[in-house]
Scaffold this motif. Structure first.
Motif, PDB file in Angstrom:
ATOM      1  N   ASN A 209       0.844  -1.201   0.000  1.00 35.01           N
ATOM      2  CA  ASN A 209       0.000   0.000   0.000  1.00 35.01           C
ATOM      3  C   ASN A 209       0.873   1.243   0.000  1.00 35.01           C
TER       4      ASN A 209
ATOM      5  N   GLU B 201     -11.888  -1.278  -8.133  1.00 37.03           N
ATOM      6  CA  GLU B 201     -12.489  -1.973  -6.982  1.00 37.03           C
ATOM      7  C   GLU B 201     -12.839  -3.419  -7.348  1.00 37.03           C
TER       8      GLU B 201
ATOM      9  N   LYS C 145      -8.053  -1.509  -3.217  1.00 36.19           N
ATOM     10  CA  LYS C 145      -8.845  -0.917  -2.120  1.00 36.19           C
ATOM     11  C   LYS C 145      -8.332   0.494  -1.846  1.00 36.19           C
ATOM     12  N   ILE C 146      -9.233   1.479  -2.022  1.00 38.58           N
ATOM     13  CA  ILE C 146      -8.868   2.887  -1.802  1.00 38.58           C
ATOM     14  C   ILE C 146      -9.639   3.403  -0.592  1.00 38.58           C
ATOM     15  N   SER C 147      -8.923   3.889   0.422  1.00 37.85           N
ATOM     16  CA  SER C 147      -9.571   4.468   1.596  1.00 37.85           C
ATOM     17  C   SER C 147      -8.588   5.375   2.313  1.00 37.85           C
ATOM     18  N   LYS C 148      -9.107   6.533   2.765  1.00 40.42           N
ATOM     19  CA  LYS C 148      -8.299   7.491   3.536  1.00 40.42           C
ATOM     20  C   LYS C 148      -6.984   7.828   2.835  1.00 40.42           C
ATOM     21  N   ASN C 149      -7.104   8.177   1.563  1.00 36.84           N
ATOM     22  CA  ASN C 149      -5.950   8.584   0.755  1.00 36.84           C
ATOM     23  C   ASN C 149      -4.842   7.527   0.676  1.00 36.84           C
ATOM     24  N   LYS C 150      -5.248   6.256   0.811  1.00 37.05           N
ATOM     25  CA  LYS C 150      -4.290   5.163   0.694  1.00 37.05           C
ATOM     26  C   LYS C 150      -4.877   4.109  -0.238  1.00 37.05           C
TER      27      LYS C 150
ATOM     28  N   ASN D  39      -4.484   0.014  -1.456  1.00 33.45           N
ATOM     29  CA  ASN D  39      -3.924  -1.320  -1.261  1.00 33.45           C
ATOM     30  C   ASN D  39      -3.961  -2.075  -2.582  1.00 33.45           C
TER      31      ASN D  39
END
Length: 711
Positions: free
Chosen positions: A378, A408, A413-418, A420
């Motif tokens: 990530n 997706e 996986k994209i969440s909180k500007n990160k 994976n």
């Protein structure tokens, strides 16, 4: 790779309204290349039948009469095959069926009317070279089947085969599950993954020792009852995979096309339990502490293969250093499905995909031997970075949001500007790769063109060099300057450093090639697949830090290529064999000017470049062409003169020194050997030289006896 359109539709859950043309467009749009689409077969109105009775035709020793029940009636069909017996289920052409557009009719054979024809694998469109001897010579026998069903629908026989070119950095996409997932991401359909079975695993007594370069994996399977069903055999054949009499080899190939991972199968009763890697001479082996059981990453040694009756089987499927696999394949002189597959990177996700696939075929399996690290890479998801590449604020665009949805589906996986990265994607390592992923689903056609403020137009005439080469019956092609560093192994000019880019879009385009030969060989390979075998091609472009020209042909000889190079370059070269393991030892030469290597002619070593037809290459650095030593001289209308000269050459003495002196004289038009005589270890060679008046003066004033001292 060859894909069945039906299977891709099934796994990607593609709507029936979507056409084949739209699927092809999708594949090209997301970064792959469709080479060809062709219809699998041309059969119509074939039927299932149940054999009630068989007996020999009393008037023919070759024919067997079969009474067969179909959904509508009982028919008599005769066959020359010997494997049909009562209670078998078969497929048949009946009157009104069609094969390749020809309608099947009833026909009297040895005084008995045959109402059709029983079907074997070749009649269904499968290539004979992919079939076993038994499949080629016998009728296709099925398990019990509903006679009311349509064989064409049940076995997806009206299929299209899609041949797709996939870059080597996307080894995951060389499989049905991963490629179907790509299409699901494009069409936003509901992808059908491999089901994960919940079950108790058997204990494995096999241990595999790891080393620093290879991560070895495998699993043990206990066999109760196992067979490859007819649908799986059909899919292997559609995917251009050869069928074997050993069902475990077929299963290994089935795993390969579904997951991109090749299996090697061993009979557990023939090997011990402690497995490790061992090198002997030039070959790496898998060793069980007593004996070598396989050539690592290439093939199982035949003695340790399971038979169709084996009850305990060990499947090995590992992440092996690709250089070791290529070295093993070269030194063992074996090119197998395994060696081709393992010459690419196998990711952790692909190993887990193969493990789940095997679990669905067998009820009693062990856990994966040597656990796989499932930690996802990530890093920061930087949308400003994406905007800079796009040249505008892309975030509010509908297609951008659709592209993120596509990622997706591919398990990003994209969440909180990160973000994976799924462990199956070994090729995605930084934000630049994410830009590439987003743009391929955003669609390059959806980027609007910006007008250019000032545009200067000019016309240029056809390059005279290219025009000259075209007159010599060569066709120009254009290849990419950038190549994968791993593929940049061919270096005939002996450049000391590979010119690797500091920033690059893809691992497949991260360095400047050292020769034009491999890219142009790819063009030949593509055309040879199309059965276009007579080709003469040329290309020019950057190699390393210089510009190069290459000509190559499957129809011209070595000497013809040499003459063409001399004609194009207007140079006379010193020709000396090269000591280069990548070139064919009997077909290679370096081209030298003033002692400097400026070109080469020959074949690439067959172990390094596997093609169905020989290709002769000739490559030269362009600065050698554009700095000739020619000068303007007045036209001389006087007749050409002849001179004969005899050289006495002792054993092991080099004649080239004399010939180079001759070739250096301006005004010489031809040098022809007219006689040769050998006596007392002295070889007397006489040459006839045709030259101009000005050359005669230089020739006659040259002291040929002391030529060594003069040069």
């Amino acid at each position: 790779m060859f894909f069945s359109e039906y299977k891709l539709r099934e796994l990607a859950n593609i709507d029936k309204k979507i056409t084949t043309e739209e699927i092809v467009k999708a594949i090209n749009s997301i970064g792959f290349e469709v080479e060809e689409v062709f219809k699998f077969n041309f059969v119509e109105n074939i039927k299932f039948g149940h054999v009630l009775k068989t007996y020999p035709n009393p008037e023919s020793e070759k024919l067997t009469v079969c009474e067969i029940k179909f959904a509508d009636k009982i028919r008599i069909i005769q066959t020359a095959a010997k494997n049909v017996k009562s209670n078998d289920y078969v497929i048949a052409f009946i009157p009104g069926s069609k094969l390749n557009g020809n309608e099947i009719q009833s026909k009297k054979m040895a005084n008995i009317t045959s109402e059709g024809m029983l079907i074997s694998y070749p009649e269904l469109g499968f290539k004979s070279e992919l079939l076993t001897k038994y499949m080629n010579e016998n009728i296709l026998i099925l398990d019990k089947v509903d006679l009311n069903k349509d064989p064409i629908d049940l076995f997806q026989l009206h299929d299209n085969i899609i041949e797709v070119s996939i870059l080597s950095n996307r080894s995951d996409a060389q499989s049905y599950y991963s490629f179907a997932k790509e299409l699901s991401a494009y069409f936003h359909s509901k992808y059908i993954p491999i089901p994960e079975k919940k079950k108790e695993y058997i204990a494995s007594d096999i241990s595999i020792k790891l080393d620093n370069e290879n991560f070895l994996n495998g699993m043990k399977v206990q066999i109760d009852e196992f067979n490859i069903d007819i649908q799986d055999i059909f899919l292997l054949l559609k995917s251009n995979i050869k069928i074997d009499d050993n069902k475990y080899i077929n299963f290994a190939n089935l795993t390969l096309i579904y997951t991109g991972v090749s299996l090697r199968a061993f009979d557990c009763s023939k090997i011990s339990n402690n497995i490790s890697i061992k090198k002997e001479k030039d070959i790496w082996y898998l060793n069980d502490s007593k004996q070598n059981i396989s050539i690592l990453g290439v093939d199982v040694i035949k003695d340790f293969l399971p038979s169709n009756n084996s009850q305990n089987v060990f499947f090995e499927f590992s992440q092996i250093n690709e250089k070791i696999v290529r070295e093993n394949s070269k030194n063992s002189k074996l090119v197998t499905y395994s060696s081709i597959n393992n010459s690419r990177v196998i990711s952790n996700g692909m190993i887990l995909l193969a493990f789940n696939f095997i679990n669905n075929y067998f009820s009693k399996t062990s856990q994966l031997i040597n656990e796989i690290d499932q930690t996802e890479l990530n890093f920061k998801f930087d949308e400003e970075y994406i905007n800079n590449y796009a040249g505008f604020d892309i975030r509010e665009k509908t297609n951008y949001k659709k592209a993120l949805k596509s990622l997706e589906i591919l398990d990003f996986k994209i969440s909180k500007n990160k973000i994976n990265i799924p462990i199956i994607r070994h090729d995605v390592k930084n934000m630049q790769h994410i830009v590439e992923e987003i743009f391929r689903f955003y669609g390059l056609n959806n980027f609007s063109a910006e007008p250019i403020s000032q545009l200067s137009l000019y016309a240029s005439s056809l390059n005279s060099l290219e025009k000259q080469i075209t007159y010599l019956s060569y066709t120009q092609v254009m290849t990419y300057t950038l190549i994968s560093e791993n593929k940049n192994w061919f270096n005939p000019f002996q450049f000391q450093d590979v010119k690797k880019l500091k920033t690059y879009v893809s691992e497949d385009h991260n360095s400047i090639r050292n020769s034009l030969a491999l890219p142009i060989a790819d063009v030949f390979e593509y055309n040879l697949k199309k059965n276009i075998k007579s080709l003469s091609l040329f290309d020019k472009g950057m190699i390393n830090d210089q510009e190069s020209l290459i000509i190559a042909s499957t129809v011209k000889t070595y000497n013809e290529i040499k003459k063409d190079i001399e004609l194009i370059s207007n140079q006379k070269f010193q020709v000396i064999p090269l000591n280069n393991d990548d070139l064919h030892p009997n077909y290679n030469a370096g081209l030298y000017l003033s002692g400097k290597l400026v070109g080469w002619i020959g074949k690439i070593h067959p172990s390094k470049l596997s093609l169905d037809k020989d290709i002769i290459f000739g490559e030269i650095l362009l600065n050698a062409i554009y700095s000739p030593k020619n000068k303007f001289i007045e036209f001389d209308s006087s007749p050409l003169k002849e001179r004969d000269i005899t050289f006495e050459i002792k054993q092991k003495e080099d004649l080239d020194i004399y010939l180079h002196k001759l070739e250096s004289i301006e005004g010489i038009f031809s040098i022809e050997k007219i006689s040769e005589f050998q006596k007392d270890n002295v070889n007397k060679l006489t040459y006839r030289i045709l030259m101009s008046e000005s050359a005669i003066q230089i020739f006659d004033n040259t002291n040929w006896q002391n030529i060594k001292e003069l040069m």
